[in-house]
Design a protein around this motif. Structure first.
Motif, PDB file in Angstrom:
ATOM      1  N   ARG A 362     -20.933 -19.652  70.152  1.00 14.23           N
ATOM      2  CA  ARG A 362     -21.827 -20.007  71.248  1.00 14.23           C
ATOM      3  C   ARG A 362     -23.074 -19.151  71.161  1.00 14.23           C
ATOM      4  NH1 ARG A 362     -20.053 -18.649  77.173  1.00 14.23           N
ATOM      5  NH2 ARG A 362     -22.142 -18.206  77.937  1.00 14.23           N
ATOM      6  N   ALA A 363     -24.229 -19.768  71.376  1.00 14.42           N
ATOM      7  CA  ALA A 363     -25.483 -19.021  71.330  1.00 14.42           C
ATOM      8  C   ALA A 363     -25.487 -17.946  72.405  1.00 14.42           C
ATOM      9  CB  ALA A 363     -26.658 -19.965  71.538  1.00 14.42           C
ATOM     10  N   SER A 364     -25.992 -16.789  72.047  1.00 19.16           N
ATOM     11  CA  SER A 364     -26.105 -15.701  73.019  1.00 19.16           C
ATOM     12  C   SER A 364     -27.313 -15.942  73.918  1.00 19.16           C
ATOM     13  CB  SER A 364     -26.271 -14.368  72.297  1.00 19.16           C
ATOM     14  OG  SER A 364     -27.542 -14.312  71.653  1.00 19.16           O
ATOM     15  N   LYS A 365     -27.384 -15.174  74.968  1.00 22.79           N
ATOM     16  CA  LYS A 365     -28.544 -15.248  75.857  1.00 22.79           C
ATOM     17  C   LYS A 365     -29.822 -14.931  75.085  1.00 22.79           C
ATOM     18  CE  LYS A 365     -30.240 -13.205  80.187  1.00 22.79           C
ATOM     19  NZ  LYS A 365     -29.904 -12.217  81.223  1.00 22.79           N
ATOM     20  N   ASP A 366     -29.762 -13.934  74.236  1.00 31.12           N
ATOM     21  CA  ASP A 366     -30.931 -13.575  73.437  1.00 31.12           C
ATOM     22  C   ASP A 366     -31.346 -14.724  72.520  1.00 31.12           C
ATOM     23  OD1 ASP A 366     -30.988 -11.110  74.612  1.00 31.12           O
ATOM     24  OD2 ASP A 366     -30.018 -10.054  72.948  1.00 31.12           O
TER      25      ASP A 366
END
Length: 384
Positions: A362-366
């Motif tokens: 899953r893509a991180s917030k960054d």
């Protein structure tokens, strides 16, 4: 402009409190700086609705706002709110105000500042944002199910990471139910540009798009959809930021809404109690800041329920579910926390074939806040 480019800066900040507190019964005065007019029916309008909500909920709160403030004039307006209006806290609601907000924090160390969409903090300067990428995904599910031409248009303001994130989430939703459909983007380089938005929407319809989403702070794209629908050519539209269904009752399927009010209420309560910190606030569906709908009365226009229920899809975790039910299921998962379901879960490739997010990751917030590539069902390239 209100560009949302946070980079990694906030991830390294210390969560600091100023120790400023208010006596029992003492008023707190907050000032708001808006980049557009409160009547824009988009970004600034939504912030002003939130301001009014907080003022109604908090009897000890007094507010004042200044609208249509150019980024070049931000420092002067902040000075005015502190020196003339005697504000205890100031909310600056455009990315372009960031450096002037940080400077004001140094200039007025006994005041609190909150900057919307920025990434720089100081002891008395915090940041906040309510992001809509989850809602765009849900709208994409509906657009993918409803399109008959497999060409879906998007009218976009500026080529920045915030908008790219939303365009991609919209496209990922479309692909989840209709892998044949493509998203076509037109950039208008304006937050409030009704004529430009209308022209872009008309061009997309002329090119064969029968569904339209957008980021521009007027109902112009909605009105284009309604006009064509009334003439016998059904255009499915998805509203942005405010409840715009009234402008396209036969065209608007759903949309995304923001509740800044609950965020403002929390921040202001914390300030008054002396528990405020400069911790970055990034609220989504789980915090009830990002909401689904083009109307305050319903999440999905009843006119399109039958069509959405007629389209059945299989997903990795659900078999033979209608798109209507899939939208509601995913929305509930999002509201329960993004760890349950997130649109940016791999494998995800960009439109050059490069793998951007590995399978199962899953893509991180960054990752999300600096995303500057199109996913594989978006046509074209991002302007430099």
């Amino acid at each position: 402009m209100r560009t949302f480019i946070r980079l990694l800066g906030f991830g390294l900040c210390l969560f600091l409190t100023t120790g400023i507190a208010f006596a029992q019964g003492e008023k707190l005065k907050a000032g708001f700086v808006y980049v557009g007019p409160v009547g824009d029916y988009g970004w600034s309008h939504a912030h002003d609705v939130g301001r009014k909500f907080a003022e109604k909920k908090l009897p000890w709160l007094e507010t004042v706002y200044i609208e249509s403030v150019s980024e070049a004039d931000a420092a002067r307006i902040i000075d005015r709110l502190i020196q003339e209006e005697k504000c205890d806290a100031v909310f600056t609601t455009s990315f372009g105000y960031m450096d002037d907000t940080i400077a004001a924090g140094r200039k007025y160390p006994n005041k609190i500042f909150m900057h919307c969409s920025g990434f720089k903090q100081a002891k008395n300067v915090g940041t906040y944002f309510s992001d809509l990428y989850q809602m765009y995904y849900l709208n994409g599910l509906m657009a993918g199910a409803l399109t008959k031409t497999n060409k879906i248009g998007y009218v976009a303001a500026f080529p920045i990471s915030e908008l790219v994130r939303h365009i991609n989430a919209f496209a990922l939703g479309i692909k989840a139910v209709n892998p044949k459909a493509k998203v076509h983007v037109k950039w208008i380089y304006a937050w409030v540009g009704p004529e430009k938005a209308k022209e872009a929407a008309e061009a997309l319809v002329a090119e064969g798009c029968d569904a339209l989403a957008f980021t521009e702070d007027t109902p112009s794209v909605i009105e284009v959809g309604q006009e064509h629908t009334e003439k016998g050519k059904q255009i499915y539209a998805f509203s942005h930021y405010s409840p715009m269904e009234a402008y396209g009752v036969d065209s608007v399927v759903s949309g995304q809404l923001v509740d800044w009010g609950i965020m403002y209420e929390k921040i202001l309560r914390d300030i008054r109690k002396g528990t405020w910190t400069n911790k970055d606030l990034w609220w989504l569906a789980a915090e009830k800041a990002a909401l689904l709908g083009g109307s305050l009365d319903h999440m999905i226009n009843p006119k399109f329920e039958k069509e959405l229920k007629a389209v059945k899809v299989d997903t990795a975790d659900l078999d033979k579910i209608s798109v209507y039910d899939l939208v509601l299921k995913r929305y509930e998962q999002m509201k329960n926390g993004t760890e349950v379901f997130d649109p940016y879960t791999g494998p995800i490739k960009d439109n050059t074939g490069k793998l951007r997010i590995e399978k199962g990751q899953r893509a991180s917030k960054d990752d999300l806040i600096k995303i500057m590539y199109y996913v594989d069902n978006v046509v074209g390239s991002i302007p430099k």
